[in-house]
Write an enzyme that holds these catalytic residues in place. Structure first.
Site, PDB file in Angstrom:
ATOM      1  N   SER A   1      24.592  -3.392 -35.958  1.00 41.54           N
ATOM      2  CA  SER A   1      23.216  -3.811 -35.681  1.00 41.54           C
ATOM      3  C   SER A   1      22.289  -3.504 -36.853  1.00 41.54           C
ATOM      4  O   SER A   1      22.518  -4.013 -37.934  1.00 41.54           O
ATOM      5  CB  SER A   1      22.751  -3.169 -34.378  1.00 41.54           C
ATOM      6  OG  SER A   1      21.704  -3.935 -33.850  1.00 41.54           O
TER       7      SER A   1
ATOM      8  N   HIS B   1      26.110  -5.739 -26.744  1.00 41.68           N
ATOM      9  CA  HIS B   1      25.707  -5.335 -28.093  1.00 41.68           C
ATOM     10  C   HIS B   1      26.205  -3.914 -28.369  1.00 41.68           C
ATOM     11  O   HIS B   1      25.665  -2.950 -27.826  1.00 41.68           O
ATOM     12  CB  HIS B   1      24.176  -5.385 -28.119  1.00 41.68           C
ATOM     13  CG  HIS B   1      23.563  -4.995 -29.417  1.00 41.68           C
ATOM     14  ND1 HIS B   1      23.649  -5.785 -30.547  1.00 41.68           N
ATOM     15  CD2 HIS B   1      22.844  -3.905 -29.778  1.00 41.68           C
ATOM     16  CE1 HIS B   1      22.994  -5.204 -31.540  1.00 41.68           C
ATOM     17  NE2 HIS B   1      22.497  -4.060 -31.104  1.00 41.68           N
TER      18      HIS B   1
HETATM   19  C1  GTR Z   1      17.150  -4.129 -31.707  1.00 35.53           C
HETATM   20  C2  GTR Z   1      16.658  -4.930 -32.881  1.00 35.53           C
HETATM   21  C3  GTR Z   1      17.843  -5.563 -33.536  1.00 35.53           C
HETATM   22  C4  GTR Z   1      18.944  -4.570 -33.779  1.00 35.53           C
HETATM   23  C5  GTR Z   1      19.122  -3.560 -32.673  1.00 35.53           C
HETATM   24  C6  GTR Z   1      19.985  -2.344 -32.990  1.00 35.53           C
HETATM   25  O1  GTR Z   1      16.176  -3.650 -30.890  1.00 35.53           O
HETATM   26  O2  GTR Z   1      15.740  -5.876 -32.423  1.00 35.53           O
HETATM   27  O3  GTR Z   1      17.451  -6.230 -34.705  1.00 35.53           O
HETATM   28  O4  GTR Z   1      18.748  -3.929 -34.983  1.00 35.53           O
HETATM   29  O5  GTR Z   1      17.908  -3.081 -32.213  1.00 35.53           O
HETATM   30  O6  GTR Z   1      19.935  -1.813 -34.099  1.00 35.53           O
HETATM   31  O7  GTR Z   1      20.731  -1.927 -32.110  1.00 35.53           O
END
Ligand code: GTR
Length: 387
Positions: free
Chosen positions: A224, A366
């Protein structure tokens, strides 16, 4: 059925493929002077530096190339960690500039089973420090050290908070205010992602000196925001022999011009401190950005690149991330004419490995988990010919 749009921070978030606007990507293989790039020499000497410069100027900021000195101090040394399977070293990597210093704390396990220097995965840890627990009292799929060691690789990690805290109120405290304060006053100065990527290169400086490590087989890994950082680190520092980027999404692997899920505007609003100030100009103005993220992936060529996405992570625009890989391909093809990829996304849990490119779209949310690591390790065994 899945919702086609959402509201976040006062904006509409698009999750509808039919509402992706028509767009034209900036040309990858045309120099600023309009010359077509048709060989690796022009790519390496002209176009690649141009693209790095465009990302510095417009997205991540400039990375300072000089500092006064670097020192490595082993703070913990356990030759028989993990019930004898691995050698644990904790190393304080201290970097000095104009009388001030910052220390990056590296955790490193190397496999005891083999005598030759090991390939290594270096994780940029953007989550809890316990994920990379050196005592192994806590084990996490985010950094499955035992599995990686048993596969013949070393595994290492540092935490982003040592370098630039992941917070808009105090990200300056570390590399930025101690070592490179001039960056903070510049519209093109690096911020958190730039600082994290810079730190990955300092850890690389150390890894080059450790006899247990094969310095030509260092893979940089991030998830991420860490995955955006692993791409930027790998793009700039060609000593990274492989780049792994998990669910990196907006301003990572995903194409900004699709405006699907998290957009430049939304990421600037929530996480403006990751990027330089110039990036703010492109909120709701993607077409004016002189790069798109396929050009970042292209900077990794011809080195192995593995990117991932997850089905439940529409925020990161999985399709836009795969299309980015497809659009980065012409740079890889300068080195490997036979390399092609399917134009459509692969099915879930069906990794696509073609020469130096690896990609998978897995079930679930995610995250960076054991499925991801297992596939990445298998891919790396082929790339590094360790099997
Ligand atoms: C989210 C962000 C993403 C990503 C994520 C993470 O909130 O919007 O771009 O970076 O965090 O790092 O898990």
């Amino acid at each position: 059925t899945a919702q086609k749009q959402d509201r976040f921070m006062g904006e509409t978030v698009n999750y509808d493929e039919d509402s992706v606007p028509p767009y034209v990507l900036p040309p990858l293989l045309k120099t600023l002077k309009g010359k077509t790039v048709s060989n690796t020499t022009t790519w390496e000497k002209v176009r690649r530096p141009e693209i790095i410069h465009l990302f510095e100027e417009n997205v991540y900021g400039y990375t300072p190339s000089a500092f006064d000195s670097i020192r490595y101090r082993v703070t913990n040394d356990e030759p028989a960690a993990m019930t004898g399977r691995a050698h644990l070293k904790e190393v304080a990597v201290s970097v000095w500039n104009r009388g001030k210093s910052v220390t990056i704390n590296l955790v490193l396990f190397t496999p005891n089973k083999q005598s030759r220097p090991a390939p290594v995965f270096l994780l940029i840890n953007n989550r809890g420090k316990r994920n990379t627990d050196p005592t192994r009292a806590v084990k996490s799929e985010f950094w499955p050290a035992e599995m990686v060691i048993d596969s013949g690789f070393a595994i290492a990690a540092f935490h982003v908070s040592d370098v630039a805290p992941d917070n808009k109120t105090n990200y300056q405290q570390g590399v930025l205010d101690q070592l490179f304060p001039e960056q903070l006053g510049r519209a093109d100065g690096m911020k958190a992602i730039g600082a994290w990527a810079w730190a990955a290169s300092r850890v690389m400086d150390y890894l080059q000196t450790d006899p247990a490590i094969n310095p030509k087989q260092v893979a940089i890994v991030g998830h991420s925001r860490g995955g955006k950082t692993s791409l930027w680190a790998g793009a700039q520092d060609q000593r990274f022999a492989m780049v792994v980027s998990s669910c990196s999404g907006s301003s990572g692997a995903s194409l900004a011009r699709r405006q699907y899920g998290e957009t430049i505007s939304l990421i600037n609003k929530q996480f403006g401190y990751w990027f330089n100030d110039n990036y703010k100009k492109y909120s709701h103005n993607e077409a004016a950005l002189p790069v798109d993220q396929h050009m970042l992936l292209a900077l990794i060529a011809p080195r192995p690149l593995y990117t991932t996405n997850a089905v439940e992570d529409r925020w990161a625009d999985p399709r836009g991330s795969y299309l980015s890989v497809v659009n980065a391909l012409p740079a890889y093809q300068l080195y490997d004419k036979k390399l092609t990829l399917p134009l459509e996304m692969p099915a879930t849990n069906k990794p696509v490995w073609k020469s130096a490119i690896g990609y998978h779209y897995r079930e679930g949310k995610h995250d960076l988990n054991l499925y991801d690591w297992t596939e990445v390790v298998r891919f790396a065994q082929i790339q590094f010919k360790t099997k």
